[in-house]
Design a protein around this motif. Structure first.
Motif, short mmCIF file in Angstrom:
data_model
loop_
_atom_site.label_atom_id
_atom_site.label_comp_id
_atom_site.label_asym_id
_atom_site.label_seq_id
_atom_site.Cartn_x
_atom_site.Cartn_y
_atom_site.Cartn_z
N VAL A 5 0.85 -1.19 0.00
CA VAL A 5 0.00 0.00 0.00
C VAL A 5 0.89 1.25 0.00
O VAL A 5 0.63 2.20 -0.74
CB VAL A 5 -0.96 0.00 1.21
CG1 VAL A 5 -1.68 1.33 1.34
CG2 VAL A 5 -1.95 -1.14 1.09
N SER A 6 1.95 1.25 0.80
CA SER A 6 2.86 2.39 0.84
C SER A 6 3.49 2.64 -0.51
O SER A 6 3.58 3.79 -0.96
CB SER A 6 3.97 2.16 1.87
OG SER A 6 3.41 2.04 3.16
N ASP A 8 2.24 1.80 -3.39
CA ASP A 8 1.17 2.29 -4.27
C ASP A 8 0.98 3.79 -4.09
O ASP A 8 0.80 4.53 -5.06
CB ASP A 8 -0.15 1.56 -4.00
CG ASP A 8 -0.14 0.13 -4.48
OD1 ASP A 8 0.74 -0.24 -5.28
OD2 ASP A 8 -1.04 -0.63 -4.05
N ILE A 9 1.03 4.24 -2.85
CA ILE A 9 0.87 5.67 -2.56
C ILE A 9 2.05 6.45 -3.14
O ILE A 9 1.87 7.46 -3.82
CB ILE A 9 0.73 5.92 -1.05
CG1 ILE A 9 -0.60 5.35 -0.56
CG2 ILE A 9 0.86 7.42 -0.72
CD1 ILE A 9 -0.73 5.29 0.94
N ALA A 12 1.92 6.89 -6.88
CA ALA A 12 0.90 7.79 -7.38
C ALA A 12 1.25 9.27 -7.23
O ALA A 12 0.58 10.13 -7.80
CB ALA A 12 -0.43 7.52 -6.66
N ILE A 13 2.30 9.60 -6.52
CA ILE A 13 2.71 11.00 -6.34
C ILE A 13 3.05 11.59 -7.71
O ILE A 13 3.82 10.99 -8.46
CB ILE A 13 3.90 11.10 -5.37
CG1 ILE A 13 3.47 10.67 -3.97
CG2 ILE A 13 4.50 12.51 -5.36
CD1 ILE A 13 4.60 10.56 -2.98
N ASN A 30 8.95 6.06 -8.99
CA ASN A 30 7.49 6.13 -9.06
C ASN A 30 7.02 6.28 -10.51
O ASN A 30 7.81 6.49 -11.44
CB ASN A 30 6.94 7.23 -8.15
CG ASN A 30 7.15 8.63 -8.69
OD1 ASN A 30 7.98 8.88 -9.55
ND2 ASN A 30 6.38 9.57 -8.15
#
Length: 109
Positions: A5-6, A8-9, A12-13, A30
Protein backbone atom coordinates in the motif's frame (compact mmCIF):
# COMPACT_ATOMS: atom_id res chain seq x y z
CA UNK A 1 0.49 -5.80 2.73
CA UNK A 2 1.12 -2.38 4.28
CA UNK A 3 4.41 -2.16 2.34
CA UNK A 4 2.52 -2.71 -0.89
CA UNK A 5 0.00 0.00 0.00
CA UNK A 6 2.86 2.39 0.84
CA UNK A 7 4.51 1.74 -2.52
CA UNK A 8 1.17 2.29 -4.27
CA UNK A 9 0.87 5.67 -2.56
CA UNK A 10 4.46 6.65 -3.45
CA UNK A 11 3.94 5.51 -7.02
CA UNK A 12 0.90 7.79 -7.38
CA UNK A 13 2.71 11.00 -6.34
CA UNK A 14 2.74 13.30 -9.38
CA UNK A 15 6.30 14.53 -8.74
CA UNK A 16 9.27 12.42 -9.79
CA UNK A 17 10.38 10.18 -6.95
CA UNK A 18 13.44 7.94 -6.76
CA UNK A 19 14.69 6.01 -3.75
CA UNK A 20 18.39 5.13 -3.80
CA UNK A 21 20.62 3.27 -1.37
CA UNK A 22 24.00 4.40 -0.02
CA UNK A 23 25.71 3.26 -3.23
CA UNK A 24 23.28 5.49 -5.21
CA UNK A 25 21.59 2.45 -6.71
CA UNK A 26 17.93 3.02 -7.55
CA UNK A 27 15.66 0.83 -5.41
CA UNK A 28 12.34 2.43 -6.37
CA UNK A 29 11.05 4.83 -9.05
CA UNK A 30 7.49 6.13 -9.06
CA UNK A 31 5.13 6.16 -12.04
CA UNK A 32 5.64 9.88 -12.77
CA UNK A 33 9.40 9.40 -13.13
CA UNK A 34 9.01 6.20 -15.15
CA UNK A 35 6.57 7.91 -17.53
CA UNK A 36 8.94 10.86 -17.98
CA UNK A 37 11.92 8.65 -18.87
CA UNK A 38 9.77 6.15 -20.78
CA UNK A 39 11.12 3.12 -18.89
CA UNK A 40 9.71 0.20 -16.93
CA UNK A 41 10.46 -0.27 -13.20
CA UNK A 42 12.51 -3.38 -14.00
CA UNK A 43 14.83 -1.28 -16.18
CA UNK A 44 15.38 1.53 -13.68
CA UNK A 45 15.59 -0.38 -10.40
CA UNK A 46 19.18 -1.52 -10.00
CA UNK A 47 20.63 1.29 -12.13
CA UNK A 48 22.91 3.87 -10.61
CA UNK A 49 21.34 7.27 -10.04
CA UNK A 50 23.41 8.71 -12.90
CA UNK A 51 22.18 6.01 -15.30
CA UNK A 52 18.55 6.47 -14.28
CA UNK A 53 18.41 10.25 -14.67
CA UNK A 54 17.02 11.54 -17.95
CA UNK A 55 19.76 12.10 -20.52
CA UNK A 56 18.81 15.79 -20.70
CA UNK A 57 19.80 16.55 -17.08
CA UNK A 58 22.70 18.94 -17.54
CA UNK A 59 24.57 18.21 -14.32
CA UNK A 60 24.04 14.65 -13.12
CA UNK A 61 27.23 14.99 -11.07
CA UNK A 62 25.68 17.79 -9.05
CA UNK A 63 22.65 15.58 -8.39
CA UNK A 64 24.83 12.70 -7.14
CA UNK A 65 26.93 15.01 -4.95
CA UNK A 66 23.79 16.56 -3.42
CA UNK A 67 22.28 13.14 -2.65
CA UNK A 68 25.57 11.97 -1.08
CA UNK A 69 25.79 15.15 1.05
CA UNK A 70 22.18 14.63 2.16
CA UNK A 71 22.98 11.08 3.26
CA UNK A 72 26.11 12.15 5.12
CA UNK A 73 24.44 15.07 6.90
CA UNK A 74 21.03 13.50 7.49
CA UNK A 75 19.49 16.73 6.21
CA UNK A 76 17.14 17.43 3.32
CA UNK A 77 19.00 19.32 0.60
CA UNK A 78 17.60 21.08 -2.46
CA UNK A 79 18.87 21.94 -5.91
CA UNK A 80 16.50 24.63 -7.17
CA UNK A 81 15.89 24.91 -10.89
CA UNK A 82 17.86 21.92 -12.15
CA UNK A 83 17.81 22.35 -15.92
CA UNK A 84 17.04 19.55 -18.33
CA UNK A 85 16.12 19.06 -21.98
CA UNK A 86 13.30 16.73 -22.95
CA UNK A 87 13.50 14.23 -25.80
CA UNK A 88 11.31 16.58 -27.82
CA UNK A 89 13.92 19.30 -27.37
CA UNK A 90 12.07 21.43 -24.84
CA UNK A 91 14.03 23.09 -22.06
CA UNK A 92 12.66 22.44 -18.60
CA UNK A 93 13.57 22.79 -14.97
CA UNK A 94 12.84 20.77 -11.86
CA UNK A 95 13.61 21.35 -8.20
CA UNK A 96 15.43 18.39 -6.69
CA UNK A 97 15.06 17.53 -3.02
CA UNK A 98 17.28 14.87 -1.50
CA UNK A 99 15.78 13.58 1.75
CA UNK A 100 17.35 10.81 3.86
CA UNK A 101 14.89 8.18 5.12
CA UNK A 102 15.26 5.41 7.69
CA UNK A 103 13.42 2.15 7.07
CA UNK A 104 13.21 -0.58 9.75
CA UNK A 105 16.14 0.90 11.66
CA UNK A 106 18.42 1.05 8.62
CA UNK A 107 19.11 4.25 6.75
CA UNK A 108 17.46 4.05 3.32
CA UNK A 109 18.23 7.19 1.36
Amino acid sequence: ESGSVSLDILSAIPAWLLAVDRELTVRFANRSFLDAVKRDPEEVEGMTLAEALPAGIKDGGQVARTVERSMESGQRLTIPTLRHRTEAGYEGAVDLQATPVTVAGACFK
